[in-house]
Motif scaffolding. Structure first.
Motif, short mmCIF file in Angstrom:
data_model
loop_
_atom_site.label_atom_id
_atom_site.label_comp_id
_atom_site.label_asym_id
_atom_site.label_seq_id
_atom_site.Cartn_x
_atom_site.Cartn_y
_atom_site.Cartn_z
N TYR A 1 -13.26 -31.12 -142.39
CA TYR A 1 -11.99 -31.71 -142.37
C TYR A 1 -10.79 -31.46 -141.71
CZ TYR A 1 -15.18 -33.02 -145.98
OH TYR A 1 -16.13 -33.59 -147.13
N GLN B 1 -6.70 -35.36 -141.91
CA GLN B 1 -7.45 -36.76 -142.50
C GLN B 1 -7.52 -36.71 -144.09
OE1 GLN B 1 -11.55 -34.50 -140.97
NE2 GLN B 1 -12.21 -36.63 -139.47
N GLU C 1 -7.98 -38.61 -146.64
CA GLU C 1 -9.39 -39.78 -146.95
C GLU C 1 -10.55 -39.13 -147.27
OE1 GLU C 1 -9.97 -40.53 -142.58
OE2 GLU C 1 -8.63 -39.99 -141.78
N ASP D 1 -16.86 -40.22 -146.39
CA ASP D 1 -17.05 -40.83 -145.78
C ASP D 1 -16.96 -39.69 -143.76
OD1 ASP D 1 -17.60 -43.80 -147.16
OD2 ASP D 1 -15.07 -43.51 -147.34
N LEU D 2 -16.38 -38.96 -144.62
CA LEU D 2 -15.48 -38.20 -143.57
C LEU D 2 -16.79 -37.49 -143.11
CD1 LEU D 2 -12.17 -36.76 -144.27
CD2 LEU D 2 -12.43 -38.74 -142.20
N ALA E 1 -20.03 -37.87 -143.82
CA ALA E 1 -20.82 -39.08 -142.87
C ALA E 1 -20.91 -39.38 -141.41
CB ALA E 1 -21.10 -40.43 -143.13
N ARG E 2 -19.70 -39.58 -141.67
CA ARG E 2 -18.31 -38.95 -139.58
C ARG E 2 -19.16 -37.91 -139.01
NH1 ARG E 2 -12.95 -40.98 -139.10
NH2 ARG E 2 -13.32 -42.31 -141.22
N PHE E 3 -19.19 -37.20 -139.71
CA PHE E 3 -19.10 -36.31 -139.02
C PHE E 3 -20.47 -35.62 -138.29
CE2 PHE E 3 -20.55 -31.59 -139.58
CZ PHE E 3 -19.54 -31.06 -138.62
N GLY F 1 -22.50 -37.67 -138.20
CA GLY F 1 -23.29 -38.99 -137.47
C GLY F 1 -22.82 -38.45 -135.91
N LYS F 2 -21.77 -38.04 -135.95
CA LYS F 2 -21.93 -37.30 -134.48
C LYS F 2 -22.12 -36.22 -133.69
CE LYS F 2 -16.33 -36.75 -132.52
NZ LYS F 2 -15.58 -36.73 -132.81
N PRO G 1 -27.09 -38.08 -134.11
CA PRO G 1 -27.55 -39.67 -133.96
C PRO G 1 -29.01 -39.74 -134.47
CG PRO G 1 -27.24 -38.57 -132.07
CD PRO G 1 -26.94 -37.97 -132.49
#
Ligand SMILES: [Zn+2]
Length: 249
Positions: free
Chosen positions: A76, A80, A83, A87-88, A90-92, A94-95, A98
């Motif tokens: 994090y 952020q 937040e 969710d963060l 998951a975003r981390f 995915g980036k 993929p």
């Protein structure tokens, strides 16, 4: 199921290892792991598992990022704060990779939802900070027949263990904390780098278990002392009267 050209390139340093190879990498791709708690331990677990190409990750946490988390929760950022961690995280993920399918669950595991949330996974990680949740996660994992890796860090001490059936986490800690939230991390403190060390070690245990590398680590407690910089291993005994896995349960 096969690996794409991108995956073959991405995981080349895994695939070249005789203990992993293409077959081991496919096992990682096929795996489903639930990560309970997206705090400091997850900060060590998540980057390693995502990088390793675990196919499906479920991240369960209902907390939001606070300023005092950043000292030990490296996924994090200062921008952020406030937040949702799940969710963060998951975003981390995915980036970073993929190919990993990530599901964020904004919730707190309790007795009523634990089985539904954890079922269908091949492995459960528990990096939460209180005994009540840890015992709920243990009991559900045992009922569902899912191996559990439980990891914790406080002050300069860290501990990690893989549980598969008996002995279980409750055999190790007993029932004493069942009713209470015994989170003392805020009062006692924890060295920031320690949570990452323990989380990363826990990820290594997960990868070993999923691919089938080395001797089975189930039922052994790994203790790390950040002051003496030493690891110790202790066998955990099964408690015959354990409410979760004991003979009368
Ligand atoms: Zn037990």
């Amino acid at each position: 199921m096969a690996l794409s050209d991108d995956e073959l390139d991405r995981y080349a340093r895994h695939i070249v290892l005789p203990q992993v190879g293409g077959a081991g990498q496919l096992r990682l791709k096929d795996a489903r792991i639930a990560i309970v708690g997206a705090g400091g331990i997850a900060g060590g677990v998540l980057p390693a598992l995502v990088g390793a190409g675990i196919g499906h990750l479920t991240i369960i946490d209902d907390d939001r990022v606070e300023l005092s988390n950043l000292q030990r929760q490296p996924i994090y950022g200062s921008d952020q704060i406030g937040e949702r961690k799940s969710d963060l995280a998951a975003r981390f993920a995915g980036k970073r990779n993929p190919h990993v399918k990530v599901r964020a669950i904004v919730d707190r595991i309790d007795i009523d939802n634990a089985d539904a949330i954890l079922s269908g996974h091949d492995l459960v990680f528990d990096g939460t900070d209180n005994f009540a949740t840890r015992l709920i996660v243990n009991d559900a994992s045992f009922r569902l027949g899912i191996p559990l890796i439980s990891a914790a860090a406080q002050q300069f001490q860290g501990q990690v263990a893989l549980f598969r059936g008996r002995p279980c986490y409750r055999c190790f800690v007993g029932d004493a904390f069942d009713a209470d939230d015994c989170d003392t991390c805020a009062e006692l403190g924890v060295l920031g780098a320690l949570t990452g060390t323990i989380g990363n070690f826990a990820a290594l245990m997960a990868i070993r278990a999923l691919v089938g590398i080395g001797p089975d680590a189930a039922g052994t407690l790994h203790l790390f002392d950040g002051l003496s910089l030493s690891w110790k291993q202790l066998r955990i005994s099964a408690d015959l009267s354990c409410r979760t896995c004991g003979e009368t349960s």
